[in-house]
Design an enzyme around this catalytic site. Structure first.
Site, PDB file in Angstrom:
ATOM      1  CE  LYS A 181      57.633  30.802 -31.356  1.00  0.00           C
ATOM      2  NZ  LYS A 181      57.545  29.647 -30.483  1.00  0.00           N
ATOM      3  CG  ASP A 231      55.835  33.653 -29.013  1.00  0.00           C
ATOM      4  OD1 ASP A 231      56.535  33.889 -28.021  1.00  0.00           O
ATOM      5  OD2 ASP A 231      55.360  32.530 -29.278  1.00  0.00           O
TER       6      ASP A 231
HETATM    7  O1  C5P Z   1      51.063  35.721 -24.793  1.00  0.00           O
HETATM    8  P1  C5P Z   1      50.246  34.671 -25.484  1.00  0.00           P
HETATM    9  O2  C5P Z   1      48.828  35.117 -25.718  1.00  0.00           O
HETATM   10  O3  C5P Z   1      50.885  34.122 -26.701  1.00  0.00           O
HETATM   11  O4  C5P Z   1      50.170  33.461 -24.435  1.00  0.00           O
HETATM   12  C1  C5P Z   1      49.230  32.428 -24.582  1.00  0.00           C
HETATM   13  C2  C5P Z   1      49.188  31.626 -23.288  1.00  0.00           C
HETATM   14  O5  C5P Z   1      50.395  30.878 -23.134  1.00  0.00           O
HETATM   15  C3  C5P Z   1      49.056  32.434 -22.016  1.00  0.00           C
HETATM   16  O6  C5P Z   1      47.713  32.733 -21.727  1.00  0.00           O
HETATM   17  C4  C5P Z   1      49.666  31.494 -20.981  1.00  0.00           C
HETATM   18  O7  C5P Z   1      48.737  30.479 -20.612  1.00  0.00           O
HETATM   19  C5  C5P Z   1      50.772  30.797 -21.766  1.00  0.00           C
HETATM   20  N1  C5P Z   1      52.073  31.469 -21.584  1.00  0.00           N
HETATM   21  C6  C5P Z   1      52.735  31.335 -20.362  1.00  0.00           C
HETATM   22  N2  C5P Z   1      53.938  31.961 -20.178  1.00  0.00           N
HETATM   23  C7  C5P Z   1      54.501  32.674 -21.187  1.00  0.00           C
HETATM   24  C8  C5P Z   1      53.859  32.811 -22.435  1.00  0.00           C
HETATM   25  C9  C5P Z   1      52.635  32.181 -22.607  1.00  0.00           C
HETATM   26  O8  C5P Z   1      52.231  30.683 -19.442  1.00  0.00           O
HETATM   27  N3  C5P Z   1      55.675  33.261 -20.979  1.00  0.00           N
END
Ligand code: C5P
Length: 305
Positions: free
Chosen positions: A13, A141
């Site tokens: 994406k 995502d």
């Molecule tokens: O959800 P995901 O594992 O992809 O997120 C990875 C990291 O990205 C999280 O641990 C966080 O540090 C950051 N993140 C964030 N806010 C979001 C999505 C991700 O701070 N909305």
């Protein structure tokens, strides 16, 4: 007869708009984003096996992908086993095309394709809601890669609503040689905002998607869309990889309507007026010694092959 193997695909994406709110108590940030799925897809083939294993291949360097239980495809398969009560294992073969640690949701697409493939292989009949809830647990995502197309993402990015978009958009993507870790980019944004808090506008408690962007998508007009591409994480990605600035400038002065860092970066994405301009820009980046890819958006989400 038992099914031998099942293959599913899921797209990477681009975030057309990525507005980042304040840091939450749980370590995440509230987002308002518009995701659009691009024609760069991951392919996952699930084959019955005693344990849980995975292997990666593809046109990009996959030698550093960890094959341990932490890998999102293994976590996806284990989550389906736990939710459905299935007591066998699976081997997952991933063909990777989306840049690794590139800000294009490649790991999330692997997880989405694995969910769809394993669910079909084991014939769990978990249903869409259960799969989407597992997807959200795996990563912010992953739900978007399941649905694809164009969607607004709120919350961590996992609360989705569809957006009407007409036509197709042409993009040139320029992956970087060195990935960026998503948490590092968010931390850099927090640091930057803290350092400059007296000079910048207050951080929105609940960020919003700008209405003119949604109108541009409805009209399918790339010229109009170009004016509304925005990414709050871009400043942080540029601090961490200053050379991205020259890449953005090169694309924008050689035919792109606009250039933007994709998600947490460091892949840069250039919105192009048409396919000829896109092919020309790919050539120019290649001559400059940078790998560039032409892709289209939007495309559909995770599905069986
Ligand atoms: O959800 P995901 O594992 O992809 O997120 C990875 C990291 O990205 C999280 O641990 C966080 O540090 C950051 N993140 C964030 N806010 C979001 C999505 C991700 O701070 N909305």
């Amino acid at each position: 007869m038992a099914v031998r193997s099942v293959t599913a695909t899921a797209p990477g994406k681009i975030n057309l708009c990525l507005r980042v709110g304040a840091l939450r108590d749980d370590g995440y940030h509230d987002l308002a984003t518009v995701f659009q799925a691009v024609s760069l897809v991951e392919e996952v083939t699930a084959t019955p096996s005693a344990g849980f294993t995975c292997a990666f291949s593809g046109p990009i360097d996959v030698s550093h992908v960890p094959l341990s239980d932490d890998n999102l495809v293994i976590r996806a398969a284990r989550a389906i086993a736990a939710a459905s009560g299935y007591d066998g294992g699976v081997h997952l073969e991933v063909i990777k095309r989306v840049p690794i640690a590139g800000g294009m949701g490649g790991g999330s697409a692997d997880a989405a394709a694995a969910l769809v493939a394993v669910d079909a292989l084991w014939q769990t009949h978990l249903g869409k809601d259960a799969l989407m809830s597992i997807a959200a647990d795996l990563g912010s995502d992953v739900p978007f890669s399941m649905v694809g197309g164009t969607a607004i993402g709120l919350g961590r990015g996992e609360e989705l609503s569809p957006v009407l978009a007409t036509g197709h958009f042409e993009w040139v993507l320029v992956p970087s040689d060195h990935g960026l870790s998503t948490p590092t980019v968010y931390r850099e944004l927090d640091r930057h905002r803290d350092e400059h808090r007296l000079d910048i506008a207050p951080i929105a408690a609940s960020p919003d998607v700008e209405t003119p962007l949604l109108q541009a998508l409805r009209g399918g007009d790339p010229q109009l869309l170009a004016d509304y591409l925005v990414n709050d994480l871009q400043v942080a990605a540029l601090h961490l990889q200053p050379e991205l600035g020259a890449t953005l400038e090169f694309g924008e002065s050689h035919g792109a309507l606009a250039g933007i860092v994709s998600g947490s970066g460091p892949t840069t994405a250039f919105l192009m007026p048409d396919s000829t301009a896109a092919m020309d820009l790919v050539d120019l980046f290649t001559r400059r010694g940078q790998r560039a890819l032409r892709v289209l958006s939007p495309v559909h989400g995770a599905r069986l092959q």
